[in-house]
Write a protein that holds these residues in place. Structure first.
Motif, mmCIF file in Angstrom:
data_model
loop_
_atom_site.group_PDB
_atom_site.id
_atom_site.type_symbol
_atom_site.label_atom_id
_atom_site.label_comp_id
_atom_site.label_asym_id
_atom_site.label_seq_id
_atom_site.Cartn_x
_atom_site.Cartn_y
_atom_site.Cartn_z
ATOM 1 N N GLN A 1 1.669 -14.193 -33.033
ATOM 2 C CA GLN A 1 0.830 -13.053 -32.662
ATOM 3 C C GLN A 1 -0.397 -12.946 -33.559
ATOM 4 O O GLN A 1 -1.487 -12.641 -33.086
ATOM 5 N N LYS B 1 -3.007 -14.089 -30.908
ATOM 6 C CA LYS B 1 -3.332 -12.759 -30.381
ATOM 7 C C LYS B 1 -2.964 -12.593 -28.906
ATOM 8 O O LYS B 1 -1.792 -12.612 -28.571
ATOM 9 N N GLU B 2 -3.950 -12.432 -28.012
ATOM 10 C CA GLU B 2 -3.670 -12.152 -26.596
ATOM 11 C C GLU B 2 -2.975 -13.307 -25.893
ATOM 12 O O GLU B 2 -2.336 -13.130 -24.866
ATOM 13 N N ASP B 3 -3.122 -14.523 -26.407
ATOM 14 C CA ASP B 3 -2.549 -15.695 -25.751
ATOM 15 C C ASP B 3 -1.230 -16.120 -26.397
ATOM 16 O O ASP B 3 -0.765 -17.236 -26.202
ATOM 17 N N ALA B 4 -0.627 -15.227 -27.160
ATOM 18 C CA ALA B 4 0.605 -15.558 -27.892
ATOM 19 C C ALA B 4 1.802 -15.682 -26.962
ATOM 20 O O ALA B 4 1.896 -14.997 -25.944
ATOM 21 N N LYS C 1 5.634 -15.051 -25.949
ATOM 22 C CA LYS C 1 6.528 -13.907 -26.079
ATOM 23 C C LYS C 1 7.772 -14.345 -26.858
ATOM 24 O O LYS C 1 8.089 -15.531 -26.935
ATOM 25 N N TYR D 1 -6.191 -22.694 -19.978
ATOM 26 C CA TYR D 1 -5.812 -21.570 -20.833
ATOM 27 C C TYR D 1 -6.312 -20.254 -20.255
ATOM 28 O O TYR D 1 -7.276 -20.213 -19.517
ATOM 29 N N ARG D 2 -5.650 -19.180 -20.658
ATOM 30 C CA ARG D 2 -6.092 -17.835 -20.297
ATOM 31 C C ARG D 2 -6.220 -17.037 -21.585
ATOM 32 O O ARG D 2 -5.712 -17.446 -22.623
ATOM 33 N N ASN D 3 -6.879 -15.925 -21.520
ATOM 34 C CA ASN D 3 -7.035 -15.026 -22.677
ATOM 35 C C ASN D 3 -7.625 -15.716 -23.891
ATOM 36 O O ASN D 3 -6.970 -15.759 -24.928
ATOM 37 N N PRO D 4 -8.804 -16.196 -23.897
ATOM 38 C CA PRO D 4 -9.740 -16.271 -22.772
ATOM 39 C C PRO D 4 -9.530 -17.552 -21.968
ATOM 40 O O PRO D 4 -8.943 -18.526 -22.446
#
Length: 146
Positions: free
Chosen positions: A18, A22-25, A27, A136-139
């Motif tokens: 995380q 960050k946003e692409d971490a 779970k 990839y996403r986020n971004p």
């Protein structure tokens, strides 16, 4: 010290994931799957107790998925405090060496904009094979398959 991950490492691994991604971490469930599935190999690199003032501290982790003849590096993360010191090279080398002789191909995907990682992988003799658009996403970003 590099060793196979176990349940006691998951909180540290997830916190590092995380912090770095960050946003692409991933779970927590993703790490639990990696830990429980026989096709995954999950290593942690822990800081020696002397260096870490007797508290557990994680330097990084590596997750591979393998079949008989090939493996993919799914996730590698090195704490920012340990980058540019050989920690990533050491962790990947350890993971690849422990795959054994039967595994003749190792591949990965890397963000097109992640130049430090690309430099490391090229140093380790990974070669660019193709671009994967919007992988990839986020971004959203292209991946380079190596």
């Amino acid at each position: 010290m590099i060793k196979l991950a176990n349940k006691s490492h998951l909180e540290m691994v997830h916190a590092l994931e995380q912090k770095v991604f960050k946003e692409d971490a991933w779970k927590m469930e993703d790490f639990e799957i990696a830990l429980s599935n026989d096709n995954y190999i999950f290593y942690v690199d822990l800081v020696d107790k002397i260096e870490a003032d007797d508290e557990d501290e994680i330097r990084g982790y590596l997750i591979l998925i393998h079949t008989t003849y090939e493996a993919e590096i799914l996730n590698i993360c090195i704490d920012e405090d340990y980058r540019q010191r050989g920690a990533g090279y050491k962790l990947i080398s350890y993971g690849i060496e422990n795959l054994g002789d039967a595994c003749d191909t190792v591949f990965l995907e890397v963000r097109e904009g992640n130049l430090p990682a690309q430099k490391l992988y090229k140093k380790m003799n990974f070669e660019e094979t193709r671009i994967i658009t919007n992988y990839y996403r986020n971004p959203v970003e292209n991946a380079i398959s190596m």
